[in-house]
Design a protein around this motif. Sequence first.
Motif, mmCIF file in Angstrom:
data_model
loop_
_atom_site.group_PDB
_atom_site.id
_atom_site.type_symbol
_atom_site.label_atom_id
_atom_site.label_comp_id
_atom_site.label_asym_id
_atom_site.label_seq_id
_atom_site.Cartn_x
_atom_site.Cartn_y
_atom_site.Cartn_z
ATOM 1 N N SER A 51 0.602 -1.269 -0.071
ATOM 2 C CA SER A 51 -0.234 -0.116 -0.005
ATOM 3 C C SER A 51 1.152 1.131 -0.032
ATOM 4 O O SER A 51 1.678 1.537 0.649
ATOM 5 N N HIS A 83 -4.906 7.808 -0.771
ATOM 6 C CA HIS A 83 -6.370 7.206 -0.587
ATOM 7 C C HIS A 83 -7.054 6.463 0.285
ATOM 8 O O HIS A 83 -7.519 5.706 0.915
ATOM 9 N N LEU A 115 -6.987 5.804 4.115
ATOM 10 C CA LEU A 115 -7.845 6.905 5.181
ATOM 11 C C LEU A 115 -7.245 6.495 6.643
ATOM 12 O O LEU A 115 -7.305 5.081 6.719
ATOM 13 N N THR A 128 -2.522 -2.039 4.420
ATOM 14 C CA THR A 128 -3.435 -1.426 4.189
ATOM 15 C C THR A 128 -3.885 -0.635 6.232
ATOM 16 O O THR A 128 -3.424 0.374 6.599
#
Length: 400
Positions: free
Chosen positions: A257, A294, A296, A325
Motif C-alpha cells: 500500500s 487514498h 484513510l 492497508t
Amino acid sequence: MGLAMLASFALALLALSGCDSSNDSTTNQSPAQTLIQRQPFFAMGTMVEVVTYGADKKTHTAATREIENTFTELAKTWQPWQKADAPHGKLARINQDLLAGRSSLSTEKLNRIMLEASELSQQSRGLFNPAIGQLVQTWGFDRSVDLPNTLPDPATIKALIDANHGPHLLRYTAHSISSLKPVALDYGAFLKGYAVDRAIDILRDYGIEGGLVEAGGDLRVLGSKDEQPWRIGIRNPRGSGVLASISMQPGEAMFTSGDYERYFEAEVDDLSKPLAPAADGTPRFAKTKQRFHHILDPRTGYPAMGTASVTIITDEGAKADAAATALFVAGPGKWEKVAVSMGIQYVLLVDTDGNAYLNPAMAERIKFETQPEGSLLLSAPLVAKVVPQVAPQVVPQAPE
Ligand code: ADP
Ligand code: MG
C-alpha cells in the motif's frame, strides 16, 4: 540466474503499463525464459498480468481468459456505488439499502467474503475498516480518475467519524445482510488480494504448476520457475525504480500500500510561517502543498500520516492486502503491534522521511537494490508477547 536478469525481471514486473502479449519474454535468450508466458489485461483500475512457467500456450490463454472474467465480475459485484452508465452491482445495492436502514438481499457467498473481511478488520484493531464507504466517497477516492483537488468539509468528516461505524455492526443470514446503524461498505483495500487468490486457484485448476498473478505491483506466486524462486521487486515509494527485491516462496503473496497510488495535492496553511493578519484581524499564513492520498485513518477520517509505503508478505492475497492497508495506517511505531495481531511475518515500511523499517525475518530475505533515503531500522521479532506460565504454587497453610 544472474543478478542483472533478476533486477530486470523485477523491473519488468513493476513497469507493466503499455505491455501487450507480444511483449512476452520469449524473445529473450535464456532457455528458462522461453518457457515464460505473460499476458496483461486491464481490470480494477490497474494492469493485471498473468505469468505462467512451462504451460502450453492454449492452457495459458484459457486460464488467463478465465482470470480476466473473474476480475471483471468481482469489480462489478464489489463496486460500492452505482455508476451512471452501468447496472447496479450487488454491493452498490447493499449500500443503498444499508444507508436507508433496511436489510438487503445478499448471498451466502457474498456474506462469507464480507465476514472474512470483518475478521481481518477485527485482527487489525479496526485500522483496516471496510465500513468507511461514505468517508472514501466524501474524499472522492472511490474514483480512480478525476480526483478532487480540494479537501472535504471538516464538519462532514467529523460527523462520519462520530457515527463510528465498524463492520462489527453488520448482521448476516444466508440470504441477507443488515446493519445496526446506517453504513456503506468499501472493500477496495481487500478486493485485489481476494481476486489474486481466486486467480491462483484458477491457475491450479488448469494444472499449471508455476506462475504468478500481478495486479498493479501486488501479486501472488504459484510454485517456482525452473526450480528457482520467483524474484520480485518492491517499488521505491519516492522516485522511480526498485527499492529492494525478494525471493518468493511457493504460494506467497506480496502486497504494497503506497501513498503514491492515488492522491491529490492541495494548498494548506503552513502554521510555522505566519504572515501579517488580514485587515479584519484574521490570522494569515504562507501556503504549503500537502499530499492527500487514498488510505484513510478510520480514527481521524483523514489520510494516514507518516507512512509512504508498506509491503507485506504472507501466504494469502486477501490477508496481505488488508494488512498492507492496516499497517500503513498504524505507521512507524505502531505497525509491529498490528502485524502481530494479524499474524504477519514479513513487513517493510518506508516512512515519509525515507526511513525503512523491517522486522528481522524480513531483513533476512530482502535485498536492497537502492540505498534507502533514510536509515534502516530493525524491529524486534514479530511474536506475540508470551505471558510466562507460572506453575500453581501450593501455599503452605499456617498451622492452626
Ligand atoms: P491500493 O488499492 O491502491 O493498492 P489499498 O489496498 O491500501 O491500496 O486500498 C485503498 C482503498 O481502500 C481506498 O481507495 C479505499 O477504497 C479503501 N480504504 C482506504 N482506507 C481504508 C481503511 N483504513 N480501511 C479499509 N479500506 C480503506
Ligand atoms: Mg490493501
